[in-house]
Design an enzyme around this catalytic site. Structure first.
Site, PDB file in Angstrom:
ATOM      1  N   HIS A   1       0.832  -1.203   0.000  1.00  0.00           N
ATOM      2  CA  HIS A   1       0.000   0.000   0.000  1.00  0.00           C
ATOM      3  C   HIS A   1       0.868   1.255   0.000  1.00  0.00           C
ATOM      4  CE1 HIS A   1      -4.015  -1.655   1.782  1.00  0.00           C
ATOM      5  NE2 HIS A   1      -3.387  -2.608   1.111  1.00  0.00           N
TER       6      HIS A   1
ATOM      7  N   GLU B   1       3.398  -0.428   3.984  1.00  0.00           N
ATOM      8  CA  GLU B   1       2.955   0.922   3.647  1.00  0.00           C
ATOM      9  C   GLU B   1       4.161   1.769   3.251  1.00  0.00           C
ATOM     10  OE1 GLU B   1      -0.066   2.084   3.459  1.00  0.00           O
ATOM     11  OE2 GLU B   1      -1.354   0.796   4.700  1.00  0.00           O
TER      12      GLU B   1
END
Length: 234
Positions: free
Chosen positions: A90, A166
């Site tokens: 992500h 992330e």
């Protein structure tokens, strides 16, 4: 090993070839092509947030062919093959770090899962200084994980290492580059370093016995905290 989301790869060097002789990788370059084509950051063409579609909630049934076919078919294939390790890739709009969001709140969190996540994250940061282990989202309380979130569902469903990677949108504050910021080249390099972390973790993924009792100190799990500086909270 499964790897979801988008992210860099690398040439088939010696480590990659060695892993490919022992491990089957299933790679989904983009989980949400229809939504991305429409400019959606989080939702598919139907308007469903695909990172909240991995289990039914009190408000909706998921995954379904009507609402989230991307997740429906992916999860069906996972059930067919099994999963030993999973990384969902992500980008985070707010936190200026590369970090791993883990499985602390999953029902199967314990000594084994804590050790797997710890050694994986620590190996990743040793492989690439753009990764760090101190900052992440505040970990869920024990047993309070949202199992509609992709990596939580995979971790709990298959009792495997399951995490979310992330990446920042602008720059990596723990290793800043004022000239280039978080560039495509650095992103690709972080993807290549993911292979190192997976290779290090592979012998432990389905290891029997209390392997965590003999791990070196450098692999110790660090419980992360969420940055509280202004503009850095997700």
């Amino acid at each position: 090993a499964w790897r979801g989301g988008g992210g860099g790869g690398g040439g088939r060097d010696g480590l990659a070839r060695s892993l490919l002789s022992e491990v089957t990788f299933h790679i989904i370059p983009s989980m949400n092509p229809d939504g991305a084509a429409r400019g959606h950051l989080r939702t598919n063409a139907c308007g469903a947030n695909l990172n909240r579609e991995w289990a039914s909630t009190g408000d909706y049934e998921a995954p379904t062919l009507l609402r989230s076919p991307e997740v429906f078919h992916t999860l069906r294939e996972m059930d067919a093959t099994g999963v030993d390790a999973f990384v969902d890739v992500h980008g985070d709009e707010a936190m200026p770090y590369n970090f791993i969001s883990g499985a602390e709140g999953c029902p199967n969190w314990g000594d084994r899962m804590m050790a797997l996540q710890g050694l994986f994250v620590r190996a990743y940061e040793r492989a690439n200084p753009d990764m760090q282990s101190f900052f992440s989202y505040d970990p869920d309380e024990a047993g309070k994980a949202n199992l509609a979130i992709c990596s939580n569902q995979v971790c709990a469903r298959f009792d495997c290492l399951g995490v979310t990677l992330e990446m920042p949108y602008k720059d990596c504050k723990s290793n800043p580059d004022p000239a280039e910021g978080w560039s495509p080249a650095r992103c690709a390099a972080l993807g290549r370093s993911l292979v190192d972390a997976i290779a290090y973790a592979r012998p432990y993924l389905r290891a029997e016995g209390n392997f965590w009792q003999s791990l070196p100190a450098q692999d110790a799990y660090i419980r992360p905290v969420q940055s509280k500086e202004e503009g850095e909270c997700a």
